[in-house]
Design a protein around this motif. Structure first.
Motif: not given
Length: 231
Positions: A180, A219, A221-222
């Motif tokens: 995270r 992921q 997200r990024t």
């Protein structure tokens, strides 16, 4: 997966292109806020990148640099990632940058976790860039396959920014940013150097394992930019 692959013919080209991209990210960050931030691992694969980054035109006095992971030894130790970073990056034009180290005087990293979390929280976030190498086993930062607590550390919703870690091949404790924390960035650059790391990256892309690098790539997200070279 928000992944961009960039391919180069030589390792020198990779180092320069990565340095130019990260410097551009940091300059963009400085147009948005008072400080820009960068998180990096301190391993030999990135030494050429550090040398190229030092030459980039940038107001280093407004840049914060954090280590993604650290051996639990004082900065005077040859095993210290902070020592390595000061030797290869925080010098010459970069001396004015603010280095956020991950070591404290506590006997064990678990005892230092609250202070480390506070240090990272005080940094400008999200990071403007995060730069990671890849281990032959699929490691990123200090997230090693099979180590205790790894599942929690790879949970992108786990609120803990840094946690104790251990390399199965080393007789030393470590501390590492969790997934995270690494994802709290505008862009991640991944640098799988050498045949073993490239193979680990390929296996992660093909979803042939559940390694830390697979968790990073899975992921959405990024965005992740992968710097590849067959040399």
């Amino acid at each position: 997966m928000a992944i961009e692959e960039r391919r180069f013919e030589t390792q020198e080209q990779v180092a320069l292109a990565l340095a130019e991209a990260v410097a551009k990210d940091l300059r963009t960050g400085l147009t948005r806020q008072a400080a820009a931030s960068l998180a990096v691992c301190a391993r030999p694969d990135l030494f050429a990148f550090f040398a190229a980054l030092r030459t980039q035109p940038l107001d280093w006095s407004r840049v914060e640099i954090a280590l993604t992971d650290e051996c639990w030894v004082p900065p005077s130790s040859e095993q210290s990632c902070e020592r390595v970073l000061r030797r290869h990056l925080i010098r010459d034009e970069v001396l004015d940058a603010r280095l956020v180290g991950l070591w404290t005087n506590d006997p064990k990293p678990i005892q230092a976790s609250p202070e480390i979390a506070e240090r990272l929280t005080r940094m400008t976030r999200p990071y403007d860039a995060v730069v990671l190498d890849v281990g032959e086993d699929g490691r990123v930062a200090g997230l090693f396959p099979g180590m205790p607590g790894l599942a929690a550390m790879l949970n992108p919703n786990w609120a803990v920014p840094a946690a104790p870690a251990r390399d199965p091949d080393e007789d030393v404790d470590r501390i590492t940013m969790t997934l995270r924390a690494l994802l709290d960035s505008r862009r991640i650059y991944l640098f799988p150097t050498g045949e073993g790391p490239r193979a680990a990256y390929a296996r992660a892309i093909e979803a042939k394992n559940a390694s830390p690098v697979r968790a990073l790539l899975a992921q959405n997200r990024t965005p992740v930019t992968v710097m590849l070279c067959d040399a």
